[in-house]
Write an enzyme that holds these catalytic residues in place. Structure first.
Site, PDB file in Angstrom:
ATOM      1  N   LYS A  10       0.829  -1.211   0.000  1.00 16.24           N
ATOM      2  CA  LYS A  10       0.000   0.000   0.000  1.00 16.24           C
ATOM      3  C   LYS A  10       0.858   1.254   0.000  1.00 16.24           C
ATOM      4  O   LYS A  10       2.033   1.229   0.389  1.00 16.24           O
ATOM      5  CB  LYS A  10      -0.930   0.023   1.219  1.00 16.24           C
ATOM      6  CG  LYS A  10      -0.241  -0.069   2.596  1.00 16.24           C
ATOM      7  CD  LYS A  10       0.249   1.224   3.203  1.00 16.24           C
ATOM      8  CE  LYS A  10       0.958   1.050   4.532  1.00 16.24           C
ATOM      9  NZ  LYS A  10       1.603   2.274   5.035  1.00 16.24           N
ATOM     10  N   ASP A 144      -2.192  -2.420   9.787  1.00  9.88           N
ATOM     11  CA  ASP A 144      -2.303  -2.355   8.328  1.00  9.88           C
ATOM     12  C   ASP A 144      -2.809  -3.650   7.706  1.00  9.88           C
ATOM     13  O   ASP A 144      -2.999  -3.722   6.486  1.00  9.88           O
ATOM     14  CB  ASP A 144      -0.935  -2.034   7.707  1.00  9.88           C
ATOM     15  CG  ASP A 144      -0.517  -0.595   7.956  1.00  9.88           C
ATOM     16  OD1 ASP A 144      -1.397   0.255   8.169  1.00  9.88           O
ATOM     17  OD2 ASP A 144       0.705  -0.340   7.921  1.00  9.88           O
TER      18      ASP A 144
END
Ligand code: C5P
Length: 307
Positions: A10, A144
């Site tokens: 990401k 995350d």
């Protein structure tokens, strides 16, 4: 049954950090975008209840795997153990990780390993777990992990693990400049706290930025580049001043926007096309400011089974 899953890295298009909470985490307002840069995990069940793990770099990927633990310190190992415990599974598993995401880079490669391990093990052990079940377990492994399961583009609140999908149009093209020497996420957050306490850093409004949301909806890379914002950039630069040269080199190559990715040290630059991304990458390579440079399109899917 052997199962194979892949999970994306990401970038944070916005990373707004609030004052540290009692649990040591910082409240975030963040916008994640999944990159087509993948961690692969193959899970092969074993009858004896043991969890084993091997780690390799993907062919051609500039990923240093020496520092990656292969025991219970590895987030994929912990993902398998947590899943077995929650579902009362007596079997073990052999996990084979193939890394396409730089280590300790601020691109959530370790979280992607955990996400891929959850999906691969749930399938290999035939648990019938839903994505929501896995996301709940993932949040316990790291802030995350839920986004790596989710993919695409999403706003993250809380520790970054309370996700809402964000509407986007089209494809974006990123350049990621990585460093061999990683930065510790807790150290960067601690430096953020120090800079705020010293009055060197002004805390930002805990709101999603309209400019980012409208640029995503319009598929407008130029506006998105101008709106990128990371509260952890100044702390990351304080701990790794050499990153200043990476930011400058990407600007010379006319990146639409450039910032430290997450807690760094990877620097992410936005291009207006795949071709422009390759040109920025060539410039960064020639400037010798990064240990490796890769390009990736986005948004990518979340964690999926392969084959
Ligand atoms: O959850 P994860 O293990 O990825 O986080 C690593 C560390 O980063 C935490 O222990 C904490 O020090 C810091 N962190 C934080 N606030 C967040 C996410 C991470 O302070 N929202």
């Amino acid at each position: 049954m052997t199962s194979h899953a892949k999970a994306p890295a990401k970038v944070n298009l916005q990373l707004t950090v609030g004052p540290v909470r009692e649990d040591g985490y910082h409240p975030l307002v963040t916008v994640f975008q999944a990159l087509a840069l993948w961690e692969h995990v193959v899970a092969a069940p074993r009858a004896d209840g043991r969890i084993t793990l091997t780690v390799d770099a993907a062919p051609g990927a500039p990923v240093a795997i020496d520092a990656v633990p292969t025991d219970e310190r590895n987030l994929a190992w912990r993902a398998a153990a947590l899943l077995a415990e929650e579902y009362g599974i007596a079997d073990g598993v052999d996990l084979a990780i193939t890394k396409g995401v730089p280590v300790a880079g601020g691109m959530a490669g370790g979280s992607a390993d955990a996400a891929a391990a959850l999906v691969a093990c749930a399938d290999a052990w035939d648990l019938g777990a839903t994505r929501a079940d896995l996301a709940r377990l993932g949040a316990r492994l790291g802030a995350d992990v839920p986004f790596s399961l989710h993919g695409h583009t999403a706003m993250g609140l809380g520790r970054g693990d309370e996700l809402t999908p964000v509407m986007t149009r089209g494809e974006f093209h990123w350049v990621l400049a990585t460093q061999a020497e990683g930065l510790s996420t807790p150290a960067v957050f601690a430096e953020y706290d120090r800079q705020v306490a010293a009055g060197d850093l002004e805390p930002s409004d805990m709101r999603a930025r309209d400019a980012i949301m409208s640029a995503l909806l319009a598929g407008d890379a130029e506006s998105l580049g101008a709106a990128l914002a990371n509260d952890l950039e100044a702390p990351a630069l304080a701990l790794a001043p050499r990153l200043g040269a990476v930011l400058a080199a990407a600007e010379e190559a006319e990146a639409l926007g450039v910032m430290v990715s997450g807690s760094g040290p990877t620097v992410a630059a936005l291009a207006h096309s795949r071709r422009h991304a390759l040109a920025i990458a060539a410039h960064l390579d020639a400037a010798r400011v990064a240990d490796a440079v890769v390009t990736a399109s986005a948004p990518a899917s979340g964690t999926v089974l392969v084959g």
